[in-house]
Design a protein around this motif. Structure first.
Motif, PDB file in Angstrom:
ATOM      1  N   ASP A 359     -10.032  -3.915  51.371  1.00 22.36           N
ATOM      2  CA  ASP A 359      -9.029  -3.784  52.729  1.00 22.36           C
ATOM      3  C   ASP A 359      -9.318  -3.855  53.731  1.00 22.36           C
ATOM      4  O   ASP A 359     -10.367  -3.954  54.251  1.00 22.36           O
ATOM      5  CB  ASP A 359      -8.380  -2.813  51.921  1.00 22.36           C
ATOM      6  CG  ASP A 359      -9.266  -0.991  52.976  1.00 22.36           C
ATOM      7  OD1 ASP A 359     -10.551  -1.696  52.821  1.00 22.36           O
ATOM      8  OD2 ASP A 359      -8.371  -0.126  52.716  1.00 22.36           O
ATOM      9  N   ARG A 361     -10.507  -2.772  56.055  1.00 23.41           N
ATOM     10  CA  ARG A 361     -12.260  -1.572  56.400  1.00 23.41           C
ATOM     11  C   ARG A 361     -13.068  -2.287  55.908  1.00 23.41           C
ATOM     12  O   ARG A 361     -14.120  -1.900  56.403  1.00 23.41           O
ATOM     13  CB  ARG A 361     -11.582   0.060  55.824  1.00 23.41           C
ATOM     14  CG  ARG A 361     -10.587   0.225  56.347  1.00 23.41           C
ATOM     15  CD  ARG A 361     -10.930   2.338  55.894  1.00 23.41           C
ATOM     16  NE  ARG A 361      -9.612   3.099  56.493  1.00 23.41           N
ATOM     17  CZ  ARG A 361      -9.567   4.095  55.698  1.00 23.41           C
ATOM     18  NH1 ARG A 361     -10.721   5.218  55.420  1.00 23.41           N
ATOM     19  NH2 ARG A 361      -8.138   4.797  56.002  1.00 23.41           N
ATOM     20  N   PHE A 368      -6.281  -0.178  47.015  1.00 25.71           N
ATOM     21  CA  PHE A 368      -6.454   0.382  48.305  1.00 25.71           C
ATOM     22  C   PHE A 368      -4.551   0.528  48.747  1.00 25.71           C
ATOM     23  O   PHE A 368      -3.873  -0.416  48.884  1.00 25.71           O
ATOM     24  CB  PHE A 368      -7.108   0.381  49.344  1.00 25.71           C
ATOM     25  CG  PHE A 368      -8.702   0.185  48.999  1.00 25.71           C
ATOM     26  CD1 PHE A 368      -8.849   1.444  49.156  1.00 25.71           C
ATOM     27  CD2 PHE A 368      -9.674  -0.735  49.443  1.00 25.71           C
ATOM     28  CE1 PHE A 368     -10.640   2.173  48.752  1.00 25.71           C
ATOM     29  CE2 PHE A 368     -11.117  -0.621  49.137  1.00 25.71           C
ATOM     30  CZ  PHE A 368     -11.251   0.684  48.317  1.00 25.71           C
ATOM     31  N   LEU A 369      -4.417   1.643  49.885  1.00 27.11           N
ATOM     32  CA  LEU A 369      -3.107   1.508  50.020  1.00 27.11           C
ATOM     33  C   LEU A 369      -2.428   0.621  50.540  1.00 27.11           C
ATOM     34  O   LEU A 369      -0.806  -0.024  50.320  1.00 27.11           O
ATOM     35  CB  LEU A 369      -2.856   2.869  50.864  1.00 27.11           C
ATOM     36  CG  LEU A 369      -1.290   2.712  51.574  1.00 27.11           C
ATOM     37  CD1 LEU A 369      -0.429   3.413  50.700  1.00 27.11           C
ATOM     38  CD2 LEU A 369      -0.960   3.771  52.595  1.00 27.11           C
ATOM     39  N   ALA A 370      -3.299   0.165  51.666  1.00 21.11           N
ATOM     40  CA  ALA A 370      -2.394  -1.343  52.662  1.00 21.11           C
ATOM     41  C   ALA A 370      -2.587  -2.763  51.316  1.00 21.11           C
ATOM     42  O   ALA A 370      -1.885  -3.470  52.232  1.00 21.11           O
ATOM     43  CB  ALA A 370      -4.391  -1.499  53.679  1.00 21.11           C
ATOM     44  N   ASN A 393      -1.364   7.930  51.516  1.00 27.17           N
ATOM     45  CA  ASN A 393      -3.382   7.944  51.257  1.00 27.17           C
ATOM     46  C   ASN A 393      -3.971   6.786  51.125  1.00 27.17           C
ATOM     47  O   ASN A 393      -3.112   5.708  50.209  1.00 27.17           O
ATOM     48  CB  ASN A 393      -3.256   8.309  49.806  1.00 27.17           C
ATOM     49  CG  ASN A 393      -3.064  10.276  50.223  1.00 27.17           C
ATOM     50  OD1 ASN A 393      -3.788  10.387  51.218  1.00 27.17           O
ATOM     51  ND2 ASN A 393      -2.751  10.883  49.722  1.00 27.17           N
ATOM     52  N   ARG A 394      -5.164   6.581  51.459  1.00 26.90           N
ATOM     53  CA  ARG A 394      -5.742   5.226  51.431  1.00 26.90           C
ATOM     54  C   ARG A 394      -6.357   4.880  49.344  1.00 26.90           C
ATOM     55  O   ARG A 394      -5.652   3.701  49.182  1.00 26.90           O
ATOM     56  CB  ARG A 394      -6.405   5.528  51.537  1.00 26.90           C
ATOM     57  CG  ARG A 394      -7.157   3.699  52.107  1.00 26.90           C
ATOM     58  CD  ARG A 394      -9.787   4.014  52.092  1.00 26.90           C
ATOM     59  NE  ARG A 394      -9.234   2.546  52.164  1.00 26.90           N
ATOM     60  CZ  ARG A 394     -10.941   2.107  52.296  1.00 26.90           C
ATOM     61  NH1 ARG A 394     -11.817   3.350  52.214  1.00 26.90           N
ATOM     62  NH2 ARG A 394     -11.678   1.239  52.345  1.00 26.90           N
ATOM     63  N   ASP A 401      -7.206  11.868  52.095  1.00 28.68           N
ATOM     64  CA  ASP A 401      -7.464  10.413  53.358  1.00 28.68           C
ATOM     65  C   ASP A 401      -6.425   9.657  53.720  1.00 28.68           C
ATOM     66  O   ASP A 401      -5.842   8.258  53.093  1.00 28.68           O
ATOM     67  CB  ASP A 401      -7.341  10.052  51.624  1.00 28.68           C
ATOM     68  CG  ASP A 401      -9.133   8.479  52.198  1.00 28.68           C
ATOM     69  OD1 ASP A 401      -9.168   8.887  53.466  1.00 28.68           O
ATOM     70  OD2 ASP A 401      -9.359   7.935  51.017  1.00 28.68           O
ATOM     71  N   ASP A 403      -4.029   7.970  55.144  1.00 30.99           N
ATOM     72  CA  ASP A 403      -4.066   6.217  56.266  1.00 30.99           C
ATOM     73  C   ASP A 403      -3.159   5.102  57.286  1.00 30.99           C
ATOM     74  O   ASP A 403      -2.405   5.986  56.231  1.00 30.99           O
ATOM     75  CB  ASP A 403      -4.471   5.064  54.990  1.00 30.99           C
ATOM     76  CG  ASP A 403      -5.577   3.679  55.279  1.00 30.99           C
ATOM     77  OD1 ASP A 403      -5.318   3.129  56.508  1.00 30.99           O
ATOM     78  OD2 ASP A 403      -6.085   2.723  53.960  1.00 30.99           O
ATOM     79  N   THR A 425       3.030  10.651  57.511  1.00 29.98           N
ATOM     80  CA  THR A 425       1.165   9.954  57.231  1.00 29.98           C
ATOM     81  C   THR A 425       1.394   9.613  59.158  1.00 29.98           C
ATOM     82  O   THR A 425       0.561  10.683  59.786  1.00 29.98           O
ATOM     83  CB  THR A 425       1.702   8.415  57.467  1.00 29.98           C
ATOM     84  OG1 THR A 425       1.462   9.064  55.467  1.00 29.98           O
ATOM     85  CG2 THR A 425      -0.147   8.085  57.153  1.00 29.98           C
ATOM     86  N   GLY A 441      -7.991   6.100  59.339  1.00 32.47           N
ATOM     87  CA  GLY A 441      -7.368   7.611  58.904  1.00 32.47           C
ATOM     88  C   GLY A 441      -8.404   8.265  58.828  1.00 32.47           C
ATOM     89  O   GLY A 441      -9.220   8.673  59.321  1.00 32.47           O
ATOM     90  N   TRP A 444     -11.967   8.027  57.118  1.00 33.92           N
ATOM     91  CA  TRP A 444     -12.877   7.256  58.006  1.00 33.92           C
ATOM     92  C   TRP A 444     -14.160   7.561  58.248  1.00 33.92           C
ATOM     93  O   TRP A 444     -14.342   8.176  58.760  1.00 33.92           O
ATOM     94  CB  TRP A 444     -12.199   7.276  59.092  1.00 33.92           C
ATOM     95  CG  TRP A 444     -13.009   5.920  60.046  1.00 33.92           C
ATOM     96  CD1 TRP A 444     -13.551   6.129  61.170  1.00 33.92           C
ATOM     97  CD2 TRP A 444     -13.245   4.767  59.764  1.00 33.92           C
ATOM     98  NE1 TRP A 444     -14.830   5.335  61.742  1.00 33.92           N
ATOM     99  CE2 TRP A 444     -14.120   3.872  61.062  1.00 33.92           C
ATOM    100  CE3 TRP A 444     -12.765   3.936  58.511  1.00 33.92           C
ATOM    101  CZ2 TRP A 444     -14.454   2.846  60.606  1.00 33.92           C
ATOM    102  CZ3 TRP A 444     -13.526   2.596  58.830  1.00 33.92           C
ATOM    103  CH2 TRP A 444     -14.078   1.605  59.689  1.00 33.92           C
TER     104      TRP A 444
END
Length: 523
Positions: A359, A361, A368-370, A393-394, A401, A403, A425, A441, A444
């Protein structure tokens, strides 16, 4: 502060024994030490350009990165990011201004007592001013100040630089320029008492002259800025300043021919990431720059997004990183922006691949969420996979977690059913943030340094959710994280606010534009 050296020549009538105190040695093979409160030399803090040749200037007036053609073009200065991180940059890297005072040696500006930097208002013309204190030999007190002003501008494929000095009558001041760039950049210098000048031309470019290049850059930047839409009535001066600086930063980092948007003017960042380019296209569209929006969209939509995570300015993939899970979603958002709208509900009918990919990151692949949000996955599925009592969450089915990419479900990938979870969030992350912004997040692992892009995109989405006070507080954090000239670093020290990564970052400035327009839309 511990400054040593440099005997000064004074007129016969002047007091004998004036001493300039300065520290360090420009013969040191490692990166010279920083002045208090500033990042180290050879770490860019400002960008100069109009989408042709692009230059990064550090806090001491050194040209530390030079690119042509365009901001994602060939590097004309050897200044690797890993060498910057290791503190082993040679002291003659790039284009270094120096001044000899009296009969002393030629001193670089990191040997000054203080240095400040600003942009000429409404332009990408940068001025760096260094001040050397002249002290009475063996006594306390200051006998005078020598100021060195460095002005940098780019018009098309030409970089122009002027170094000027000012100081007490009778003190001899000789500015000079050390030039260490690739041979394909044709650089010429001129030197005389009190002034040094330089022109560097990209291959195929013709130069007018130093003064004319600076004039063209000043006029061109201001004319470009007037083409767009201003913020709406009621926007305070600080907001207008951040908005204009952010637009001009995107202007410098976007190839005016092809629409390739470089993430930053630095080794390792002078590439095109789909998410950075996508956010820039959205910002251009929101600010009324239709030609720029079309060029960025055309470049991004013409890429083979499955070929890599990032791309050169000619559209070929950069080796070393696989395609990431949000790329196709940003392309859809850009397509919508090019039509004059945000993400459409129709786009969600054809979800794109997002599983088992890295993602934003840029770590190990996963689910992953994104990526799920950007892919167009339906809100019900996102909620089932990522929502907990605290928010989004991520990672799937975790409870600790949160995000900041939850903001993407509000803007630009509009999923109204996820607004309540996104609100929870973002409010929690903002409450736990620093005075310089938030980290990506709760999970991280990159340290406590705040990141400007998550801070800015959270402000955008919170503004859209009606959480105006929190959005304004995050923008205040961004203002504190910005350099004195207004550039937004990728991240800053959590305690100091000093840039610790690429400055300025296109992504951060794009989200700042979008947040500001959400808060103060044009009539």
């Amino acid at each position: 502060m511990g400054w040593v050296r440099a005997l000064l020549l004074v007129a016969a009538a002047a007091v004998v024994g004036l001493v300039l105190v300065s520290g360090g040695s420009d013969a040191d093979p490692r990166t010279p030490p920083a002045l208090p409160g500033l990042p180290p030399p050879f770490f860019g803090t400002a960008v100069v350009g109009d989408g042709g040749m692009t230059a990064a200037i550090d806090a001491y007036g050194n040209v530390v990165d030079l690119r042509a053609p365009g901001p994602a073009g060939q590097a004309l200065i050897d200044n690797p990011a890993d060498r910057q991180a290791a503190g082993s940059v040679e002291a003659d890297t790039g284009i270094v201004p120096r001044v000899a005072i009296g009969d002393g040696p030629a001193l670089p500006l990191w040997r000054a007592d203080s240095v400040s930097q600003s942009y000429l208002r409404g332009t990408n013309v940068v001025r760096t001013v260094a001040r050397f204190l002249l002290r009475l030999g063996g006594e306390k007190g200051t006998a005078g100040v020598v100021s060195v002003t460095v002005t940098d501008a780019v018009a098309g494929g030409v970089l122009a630089r002027v170094v000027e000095t000012e100081g007490p009558v009778g003190v001899r001041m000789v500015p000079s320029l050390g030039v260490n760039v690739e041979a394909s950049a044709k650089c010429e210098t001129e030197q005389r008492m009190g002034k040094a000048a330089l022109l560097c031309r990209a291959p195929g470019s013709s130069a007018e002259g130093v003064a004319e290049t600076i004039r063209l850059a000043t006029f061109g930047d201001r004319a470009w800025l007037r083409r767009g839409w201003s913020l709406g009535d009621g926007a305070p001066a600080w907001a207008r300043g951040m908005y204009e600086r952010s637009l001009l930063t995107l202007h410098a980092l976007t190839d005016r021919r092809t629409g390739a948007v470089a993430a930053g003017a630095r080794d390792g960042w002078a590439y095109v990431w789909p998410r950075d380019a996508g956010a820039a296209a959205l910002a251009f569209a929101a600010a009324g720059y239709r030609p720029e929006t079309r060029r960025v969209a055309s470049f991004l939509l013409g890429l083979g997004l499955d070929a890599g995570a990032r791309f050169h300015g000619d559209g070929t993939p950069v080796e070393g990183r696989a395609a990431q899970g949000d790329a196709a979603g940003w392309a859809v958002a850009v397509r919508a922006a090019n039509r004059g709208s945000f993400w459409s509900q129709e786009a969600q009918k054809e979800p794109r691949e997002w599983r088992d990919r890295a993602d934003y990151r840029e770590g190990e692949p996963g689910d992953f969420l994104a990526n799920a949000i950007a892919s167009g996955l339906p809100a019900a599925e996102i909620s089932d996979r990522f929502e907990s009592a605290l928010g989004l969450n991520r990672v799937e089915e975790t409870d600790a977690d949160l995000d900041s990419a939850a903001a993407w479900a509000v803007r630009p990938f509009v999923q109204p059913a996820l607004f309540p979870a996104a609100r929870r969030t973002l409010l929690r992350l903002a409450a736990d943030g620093t005075r310089f912004g938030i980290t990506p997040g709760e999970g991280w692992h990159g340290g406590s340094d705040p990141w400007s892009a998550p801070t800015a995109w959270s402000a955008w989405s919170l503004a859209a959710l009606g959480e105006r006070p929190t959005a304004l507080r995050l923008l205040a954090d961004l203002r504190r994280a910005a350099t004195p000239a207004g550039a937004l670093p990728e991240r800053v020290g959590a305690r100091t606010g000093i840039p610790t990564s690429t400055t300025p970052l296109a992504w951060s400035h794009a989200f700042a534009i979008l947040a500001l327009r959400e808060l103060w839309p044009s009539a």
